[in-house]
Design a protein around this motif. Structure first.
Motif, PDB file in Angstrom:
ATOM      1  N   ARG A  94       0.916  -1.390  -0.005  1.00 32.73           N
ATOM      2  CA  ARG A  94       0.048   0.109   0.038  1.00 32.73           C
ATOM      3  C   ARG A  94       0.831   1.323  -0.023  1.00 32.73           C
ATOM      4  N   TYR A  95       1.953   1.062  -0.119  1.00 36.45           N
ATOM      5  CA  TYR A  95       2.890   2.471   0.008  1.00 36.45           C
ATOM      6  C   TYR A  95       2.556   3.334  -1.134  1.00 36.45           C
ATOM      7  N   LYS A  96       2.168   2.719  -2.243  1.00 32.56           N
ATOM      8  CA  LYS A  96       2.005   3.547  -3.435  1.00 32.56           C
ATOM      9  C   LYS A  96       0.686   4.338  -3.286  1.00 32.56           C
ATOM     10  N   MET A  97      -0.205   3.914  -2.225  1.00 29.95           N
ATOM     11  CA  MET A  97      -1.426   4.719  -2.017  1.00 29.95           C
ATOM     12  C   MET A  97      -1.257   6.017  -1.474  1.00 29.95           C
ATOM     13  N   GLY A  98       0.028   6.428  -0.788  1.00 29.22           N
ATOM     14  CA  GLY A  98       0.055   7.821  -0.271  1.00 29.22           C
ATOM     15  C   GLY A  98       0.213   8.837  -1.307  1.00 29.22           C
ATOM     16  N   LYS A  99       0.180  10.140  -0.802  1.00 34.04           N
ATOM     17  CA  LYS A  99       0.294  11.195  -1.414  1.00 34.04           C
ATOM     18  C   LYS A  99       1.585  11.381  -2.158  1.00 34.04           C
ATOM     19  N   ARG A 100       2.712  11.223  -1.275  1.00 32.14           N
ATOM     20  CA  ARG A 100       4.104  11.333  -1.752  1.00 32.14           C
ATOM     21  C   ARG A 100       4.932  10.359  -1.128  1.00 32.14           C
ATOM     22  N   LEU A 101       5.902  10.199  -1.960  1.00 30.46           N
ATOM     23  CA  LEU A 101       6.684   8.706  -1.655  1.00 30.46           C
ATOM     24  C   LEU A 101       8.434   9.182  -1.400  1.00 30.46           C
ATOM     25  N   ILE A 102       8.958   8.779  -0.003  1.00 33.86           N
ATOM     26  CA  ILE A 102      10.382   9.146   0.140  1.00 33.86           C
ATOM     27  C   ILE A 102      11.083   7.718   0.431  1.00 33.86           C
ATOM     28  N   LYS A 103      12.233   7.845  -0.311  1.00 27.01           N
ATOM     29  CA  LYS A 103      13.165   6.542  -0.063  1.00 27.01           C
ATOM     30  C   LYS A 103      14.334   6.887   0.686  1.00 27.01           C
ATOM     31  N   ILE A 104      14.666   6.337   1.861  1.00 30.95           N
ATOM     32  CA  ILE A 104      15.872   6.541   2.492  1.00 30.95           C
ATOM     33  C   ILE A 104      16.537   5.306   2.681  1.00 30.95           C
ATOM     34  N   ASP A 105      17.695   5.171   2.140  1.00 31.41           N
ATOM     35  CA  ASP A 105      18.284   3.746   2.186  1.00 31.41           C
ATOM     36  C   ASP A 105      19.786   3.950   1.956  1.00 31.41           C
ATOM     37  N   HIS A 106      20.557   2.885   2.378  1.00 27.29           N
ATOM     38  CA  HIS A 106      22.219   2.715   2.469  1.00 27.29           C
ATOM     39  C   HIS A 106      22.613   1.642   1.528  1.00 27.29           C
ATOM     40  N   HIS A 107      21.841   1.187   0.804  1.00 24.22           N
ATOM     41  CA  HIS A 107      22.187   0.150  -0.174  1.00 24.22           C
ATOM     42  C   HIS A 107      22.539   0.752  -1.565  1.00 24.22           C
ATOM     43  N   PRO A 108      23.163   0.150  -2.197  1.00 26.26           N
ATOM     44  CA  PRO A 108      23.459   0.660  -3.801  1.00 26.26           C
ATOM     45  C   PRO A 108      22.199   0.977  -4.458  1.00 26.26           C
ATOM     46  N   GLN A 110      20.059   0.594  -7.029  1.00 25.53           N
ATOM     47  CA  GLN A 110      19.974   0.030  -8.294  1.00 25.53           C
ATOM     48  C   GLN A 110      18.472  -0.035  -8.701  1.00 25.53           C
ATOM     49  N   GLU A 111      17.602   0.831  -8.018  1.00 26.55           N
ATOM     50  CA  GLU A 111      16.152   0.980  -8.401  1.00 26.55           C
ATOM     51  C   GLU A 111      15.990   2.321  -7.898  1.00 26.55           C
ATOM     52  N   SER A 112      15.803   3.209  -8.622  1.00 25.58           N
ATOM     53  CA  SER A 112      15.339   4.636  -7.928  1.00 25.58           C
ATOM     54  C   SER A 112      13.829   4.597  -7.826  1.00 25.58           C
ATOM     55  N   PHE A 113      13.327   5.175  -6.740  1.00 26.89           N
ATOM     56  CA  PHE A 113      11.806   5.324  -6.820  1.00 26.89           C
ATOM     57  C   PHE A 113      11.733   6.366  -5.592  1.00 26.89           C
ATOM     58  N   GLY A 114      10.405   6.925  -5.904  1.00 25.34           N
ATOM     59  CA  GLY A 114      10.086   7.839  -4.757  1.00 25.34           C
ATOM     60  C   GLY A 114      10.201   9.103  -5.391  1.00 25.34           C
ATOM     61  N   ASP A 115       9.401  10.073  -4.832  1.00 31.45           N
ATOM     62  CA  ASP A 115       9.393  11.631  -5.360  1.00 31.45           C
ATOM     63  C   ASP A 115      10.527  12.320  -4.722  1.00 31.45           C
ATOM     64  N   LEU A 116      11.043  11.683  -3.658  1.00 32.84           N
ATOM     65  CA  LEU A 116      12.250  12.190  -2.997  1.00 32.84           C
ATOM     66  C   LEU A 116      13.229  11.160  -2.507  1.00 32.84           C
ATOM     67  N   SER A 117      14.609  10.824  -2.924  1.00 35.74           N
ATOM     68  CA  SER A 117      15.133   9.768  -2.777  1.00 35.74           C
ATOM     69  C   SER A 117      16.649  10.306  -2.216  1.00 35.74           C
ATOM     70  N   TRP A 118      16.940   9.570  -0.868  1.00 33.12           N
ATOM     71  CA  TRP A 118      18.098   9.843  -0.435  1.00 33.12           C
ATOM     72  C   TRP A 118      18.796   8.638  -0.045  1.00 33.12           C
ATOM     73  N   VAL A 119      19.955   8.408  -1.110  1.00 34.83           N
ATOM     74  CA  VAL A 119      20.635   6.840  -1.111  1.00 34.83           C
ATOM     75  C   VAL A 119      22.086   7.210  -0.842  1.00 34.83           C
ATOM     76  N   ASP A 120      22.819   6.770   0.117  1.00 38.61           N
ATOM     77  CA  ASP A 120      24.040   6.940   0.292  1.00 38.61           C
ATOM     78  C   ASP A 120      24.801   5.611   1.129  1.00 38.61           C
ATOM     79  N   PRO A 121      25.289   4.904   0.044  1.00 34.62           N
ATOM     80  CA  PRO A 121      26.023   3.696   0.763  1.00 34.62           C
ATOM     81  C   PRO A 121      27.073   3.686   1.527  1.00 34.62           C
ATOM     82  N   SER A 122      27.480   5.166   1.934  1.00 37.96           N
ATOM     83  CA  SER A 122      28.825   5.348   2.776  1.00 37.96           C
ATOM     84  C   SER A 122      28.489   5.099   4.179  1.00 37.96           C
TER      85      SER A 122
END
Length: 312
Positions: A94-108, A110-122
């Motif tokens: 149901r994550y797709k049912m929201g108004k806005r989606l944010i991704k916060i992750d430290h994995h490489p 490999q699949e970008s998603f979200g209206d905002l995406s903060w990805v940092d493998p360091s």
């Protein structure tokens, strides 16, 4: 990167309902980042409605419990997904049912998603990322004891008690800051490291009956019948994955664990990147710690063959 962080903070301030997700089959960092963020937002903005959703894992319920919410709560809600590299691994679709989606992750990434995406493998973990966010915006996101406890659990989980993974001076500094909240960190270490009599017996038998290829891939198969025999749940069994890590000549070690509708694969390695193989089998993760899913036991040989191919 600072602009993305600022946008994330502004989004959290803007929305009155926030729903936090993480990946399927959660580990301590998935739950620690999810529950920690929940406590930060509740502490910083008491009037906001904040939920954490997904399946629960019995032995990790000490980190925090999940909420059961109806679909209509997602209407006009901000959805934040923590510690999850790809869409297929998000717990609760149901994550797709929201108004806005944010991704916060430290994995490489490999699949970008979200209206905002903060990805940092360091970073060592998603939990460390979120503490960094709080420290960067202390007037907007306030840590408290409950959040510190959850974030610390996540960092401990993904660094193996600071013995593996990406551990920087910043990781240790953040851990020190979290420990200042006086939440009895030794209890967390005990919760994560405890082994029952049943798991000790299984660990002994793993050492006696694992298989190994000429390339240095060691693996062990856990059937439903075996789990019943040892009276052990799948989470506790999967946490024995590093039983095979210290064997001389072993470069990659793998568990195949039977679930009702699939077989889940836990893959670890010393210096050989294995995340590309995990992605071949509906999974993903870190270069040296990944997971995958296969439909039947017939696919075990395919996974082992692929892992043999990446061994030097």
């Amino acid at each position: 990167m600072d602009d993305i962080k600022k946008e994330i903070v502004e989004a959290i301030k803007q929305y009155s309902t926030i729903i936090i997700h993480r990946h399927l089959n959660p580990d301590p960092d998935a739950l620690g980042s999810q529950i920690g963020l929940l406590h930060v937002i509740k502490h910083s903005y008491p009037s906001k409605v904040v939920h954490a959703v997904g399946e629960e894992v019995g032995r990790l319920q000490f980190i925090g419990r999940m909420d059961v919410i109806p679909d209509d709560v997602y209407r006009d809600a901000l959805v934040v997904v923590c510690d999850t590299a790809n869409l297929s691994r998000i717990s609760d679709s149901r994550y797709k049912m929201g108004k806005r989606l944010i991704k916060i992750d430290h994995h490489p990434d490999q699949e970008s998603f979200g209206d905002l995406s903060w990805v940092d493998p360091s970073f060592s973990s998603a939990s460390e990322m979120l503490v960094d966010l709080c420290l960067g915006f202390p007037d907007d996101l306030k840590l408290n004891k409950e959040a510190a406890r959850a974030f610390y659990t996540g960092i401990i989980g993904d660094t193996g008690n600071f013995q593996k993974g990406k551990i920087s001076p910043g990781t240790l500094e953040i851990a020190s800051i979290l420990r200042s909240y006086n939440f009895q960190p030794e209890r967390i270490h005990n919760f994560l490291n405890i082994k029952t009599k049943h798991s000790s017996h299984l660990q002994r038998d793993i050492m006696m009956s694992y298989k190994r290829t000429d390339k240095g891939v060691a693996y062990f198969v856990m059937t439903e019948e075996m789990l019943s025999k040892y009276d052990i749940d799948r989470t506790e069994a999967s946490n024995l994955i590093n039983t095979l890590s210290g064997l001389k000549g072993v470069r990659i070690w793998v568990f195949f664990i039977e679930y009702p509708e699939e077989i889940r694969v836990r893959i670890r390695s010393r210096n050989t990147p294995i995340d590309s193989v995990a992605r071949m089998f509906n999974g993903g993760g870190h270069p040296f710690a990944s997971g995958a899913n296969i439909p039947t036991w017939e696919a075990v040989d395919q996974v082992i063959h692929a892992l043999n191919q990446v061994c030097p």
